[in-house]
Design a protein around this motif. Sequence first.
Motif, short mmCIF file in Angstrom:
data_model
loop_
_atom_site.label_atom_id
_atom_site.label_comp_id
_atom_site.label_asym_id
_atom_site.label_seq_id
_atom_site.Cartn_x
_atom_site.Cartn_y
_atom_site.Cartn_z
N LEU A 12 0.89 -1.24 0.04
CA LEU A 12 0.00 0.04 0.13
C LEU A 12 0.90 1.35 -0.08
O LEU A 12 0.86 2.30 -0.98
N LYS A 13 1.65 1.45 1.09
CA LYS A 13 2.75 2.79 1.00
C LYS A 13 3.69 2.37 2.04
O LYS A 13 3.73 1.47 2.97
N PHE A 18 12.85 2.91 7.70
CA PHE A 18 14.25 1.91 7.51
C PHE A 18 13.18 0.87 6.46
O PHE A 18 13.86 -0.44 6.60
N GLY A 19 12.34 1.25 5.98
CA GLY A 19 12.04 0.38 4.31
C GLY A 19 10.72 -0.37 4.93
O GLY A 19 10.31 -1.10 4.11
N GLU A 20 9.96 0.02 6.00
CA GLU A 20 8.86 -0.82 6.33
C GLU A 20 7.70 -0.37 5.39
O GLU A 20 7.77 1.05 4.83
N VAL A 21 6.81 -1.31 5.00
CA VAL A 21 5.59 -0.84 4.21
C VAL A 21 4.38 -1.59 4.93
O VAL A 21 4.28 -2.35 5.39
N SER A 22 3.19 -0.85 4.34
CA SER A 22 1.98 -1.64 4.88
C SER A 22 1.39 -2.20 3.75
O SER A 22 1.67 -1.90 2.52
N ALA A 40 8.28 -12.26 -4.40
CA ALA A 40 8.63 -11.69 -5.55
C ALA A 40 7.71 -10.29 -5.59
O ALA A 40 6.61 -10.37 -5.13
N LEU A 41 8.48 -9.15 -5.79
CA LEU A 41 7.59 -7.97 -5.82
C LEU A 41 7.64 -7.44 -7.46
O LEU A 41 8.54 -7.27 -8.05
N VAL A 80 8.33 0.76 -4.07
CA VAL A 80 7.71 -0.38 -4.04
C VAL A 80 6.02 -0.37 -4.02
O VAL A 80 5.43 -1.18 -3.72
N GLU A 81 5.74 1.18 -3.38
CA GLU A 81 4.24 1.29 -3.22
C GLU A 81 3.61 0.94 -4.50
O GLU A 81 3.89 1.19 -5.57
N GLY A 82 2.47 0.11 -4.44
CA GLY A 82 1.49 -0.36 -5.24
C GLY A 82 2.00 -1.60 -6.08
O GLY A 82 1.04 -2.24 -6.82
N CYS A 83 3.29 -2.15 -5.54
CA CYS A 83 3.57 -3.62 -6.12
C CYS A 83 2.72 -4.63 -5.51
O CYS A 83 2.24 -4.73 -4.51
#
Length: 183
Positions: A12-13, A18-22, A40-41, A80-83
């Motif tokens: 999501l975002k 440190f590179g964490e994503v939701s 895989a992203l 990587v947002e949206g991947c």
Amino acid sequence: MSVAYMNIARVLKAHGRFGEVSVAALRGLPLLLERGLTVALTPPALDRDRFCRVEEVSRGGDVAYVKFSGIDSIADAQAVEGCHVLARRDDVDLGPLDIAYDELVGRTVIDARYGELGSVREVMETPANDVWVIDGGAYGEVLVPVIESVVSSIPPAGAIRVTVMDGLIDAAAPDAPGSGGAA
């Protein structure tokens, strides 16, 4: 032939320095991300590895906060947002009825008694269970509850076999088997 990889979630975002994503599971799937899982992203990027490992996962309601290997800054996370997050089918623990909704739409549904019912047009979410809206065939629109007594399992590809309960299909439909054909 089974499909080796499947989409299991979407980034999501960015959610940390440190590179964490939701991340959210795809509609129809439970959250399948676990520490140590190789994913895989996609779409891939030239400046990062396509494959990474889940280093940390914490759940928070409908989303998870994930740290992937190789995604080490807020800029990496924003990239990587949206991947989509893909995993090998053999590496995730799916229940017999777990499948992403986008993998269901358009699939043919065949009943043990009535034959081909048509194809899945949409999936309705209800508090009790999902319901497939099936279009086509001699029976018009058919609503099929996604419960184990009706749908015992969902193959990764091809037609889905069901056994609908009495009363879900109007057996007097003009083209129904045994009704004598069109009026």
